[in-house]
Motif scaffolding. Structure first.
Motif, PDB file in Angstrom:
ATOM      1  N   LYS A  65       0.862  -1.177   0.000  1.00 30.54           N
ATOM      2  CA  LYS A  65       0.000   0.000   0.000  1.00 30.54           C
ATOM      3  C   LYS A  65       0.899   1.228   0.000  1.00 30.54           C
ATOM      4  N   GLU A  66       0.637   2.136  -0.914  1.00 28.89           N
ATOM      5  CA  GLU A  66       1.347   3.402  -0.999  1.00 28.89           C
ATOM      6  C   GLU A  66       0.420   4.489  -0.476  1.00 28.89           C
ATOM      7  N   THR A  67       0.883   5.235   0.532  1.00 27.01           N
ATOM      8  CA  THR A  67       0.085   6.285   1.158  1.00 27.01           C
ATOM      9  C   THR A  67       0.815   7.611   0.993  1.00 27.01           C
ATOM     10  N   PHE A  68       0.132   8.592   0.402  1.00 30.51           N
ATOM     11  CA  PHE A  68       0.743   9.906   0.197  1.00 30.51           C
ATOM     12  C   PHE A  68       0.749  10.666   1.516  1.00 30.51           C
ATOM     13  N   ASN A  69       1.921  11.147   1.930  1.00 29.15           N
ATOM     14  CA  ASN A  69       2.049  11.833   3.216  1.00 29.15           C
ATOM     15  C   ASN A  69       2.121  13.355   3.089  1.00 29.15           C
ATOM     16  N   GLY A  70       1.867  13.888   1.913  1.00 33.74           N
ATOM     17  CA  GLY A  70       1.923  15.326   1.677  1.00 33.74           C
ATOM     18  C   GLY A  70       3.173  15.751   0.945  1.00 33.74           C
ATOM     19  N   ASN A  71       4.251  14.997   1.117  1.00 38.48           N
ATOM     20  CA  ASN A  71       5.516  15.302   0.443  1.00 38.48           C
ATOM     21  C   ASN A  71       6.016  14.154  -0.419  1.00 38.48           C
ATOM     22  N   GLY A  72       5.630  12.967  -0.079  1.00 37.82           N
ATOM     23  CA  GLY A  72       6.094  11.762  -0.768  1.00 37.82           C
ATOM     24  C   GLY A  72       5.208  10.593  -0.401  1.00 37.82           C
ATOM     25  N   TRP A  73       5.747   9.412  -0.568  1.00 35.77           N
ATOM     26  CA  TRP A  73       4.958   8.198  -0.375  1.00 35.77           C
ATOM     27  C   TRP A  73       5.534   7.348   0.747  1.00 35.77           C
ATOM     28  N   ASP A  74       4.649   6.834   1.587  1.00 35.56           N
ATOM     29  CA  ASP A  74       4.998   5.853   2.608  1.00 35.56           C
ATOM     30  C   ASP A  74       4.481   4.503   2.130  1.00 35.56           C
ATOM     31  N   GLN A  75       5.323   3.497   2.242  1.00 33.14           N
ATOM     32  CA  GLN A  75       4.939   2.166   1.780  1.00 33.14           C
ATOM     33  C   GLN A  75       4.772   1.226   2.956  1.00 33.14           C
ATOM     34  N   SER A  76       3.686   0.454   2.935  1.00 31.20           N
ATOM     35  CA  SER A  76       3.491  -0.608   3.914  1.00 31.20           C
ATOM     36  C   SER A  76       3.149  -1.889   3.157  1.00 31.20           C
ATOM     37  N   ILE A  77       3.552  -3.013   3.723  1.00 37.41           N
ATOM     38  CA  ILE A  77       3.293  -4.308   3.083  1.00 37.41           C
ATOM     39  C   ILE A  77       1.946  -4.824   3.553  1.00 37.41           C
ATOM     40  N   VAL A  78       1.045  -5.063   2.607  1.00 40.08           N
ATOM     41  CA  VAL A  78      -0.259  -5.641   2.914  1.00 40.08           C
ATOM     42  C   VAL A  78      -0.091  -7.122   3.216  1.00 40.08           C
ATOM     43  N   GLY A  79       0.696  -7.812   2.407  1.00 41.80           N
ATOM     44  CA  GLY A  79       0.948  -9.227   2.630  1.00 41.80           C
ATOM     45  C   GLY A  79       1.733  -9.858   1.500  1.00 41.80           C
ATOM     46  N   ASP A  80       2.275 -11.021   1.770  1.00 42.16           N
ATOM     47  CA  ASP A  80       2.974 -11.815   0.762  1.00 42.16           C
ATOM     48  C   ASP A  80       1.954 -12.700   0.065  1.00 42.16           C
ATOM     49  N   PHE A  81       1.924 -12.632  -1.258  1.00 42.98           N
ATOM     50  CA  PHE A  81       0.980 -13.397  -2.061  1.00 42.98           C
ATOM     51  C   PHE A  81       1.725 -13.995  -3.245  1.00 42.98           C
ATOM     52  N   PRO A  82       2.381 -15.155  -3.041  1.00 40.31           N
ATOM     53  CA  PRO A  82       3.146 -15.756  -4.126  1.00 40.31           C
ATOM     54  C   PRO A  82       2.313 -15.947  -5.397  1.00 40.31           C
ATOM     55  N   TYR A  83       2.868 -15.516  -6.497  1.00 42.64           N
ATOM     56  CA  TYR A  83       2.293 -15.685  -7.834  1.00 42.64           C
ATOM     57  C   TYR A  83       0.962 -14.953  -8.033  1.00 42.64           C
TER      58      TYR A  83
END
Length: 85
Positions: free
Chosen positions: A22-40
């Motif tokens: 998930k990419e979340t805009f923080n006003g100046n750039g992007w913060d990334q968090s991992i939703v989950g591992d989903f092989p293939y």
């Protein structure tokens, strides 16, 4: 402006380490968090329902010995999605 994206799907179908972020805009750039591992995982979406959101994903395989190996078919993945995390 937030969005979900796949990472590690390419090159080709060598995507055992694929994940959704998930990419979340923080006003100046992007913060990334991992939703989950989903092989293939090849396709995914967020679908609203009466009690919240569902994550629906489809994988092209469960495992692969090489890019031409299609002996272990993929699956559909469905679960609750919390957009506040």
């Amino acid at each position: 402006m937030n969005f979900l994206a796949t990472q590690r799907f390419y090159p080709g179908f060598n995507s055992a380490r694929c994940r959704i972020v998930k990419e979340t805009f923080n006003g100046n750039g992007w913060d990334q968090s991992i939703v989950g591992d989903f092989p293939y995982v090849h396709r995914f979406d967020i679908i609203p329902h009466e009690n919240g959101l569902w994550f629906v994903g489809c994988s092209i395989a469960n495992s692969k010995k090489n890019t031409d190996d299609w002996t272990d078919p993929g699956k559909a993945l469905v679960g609750n999605y919390n957009d506040n995390k």
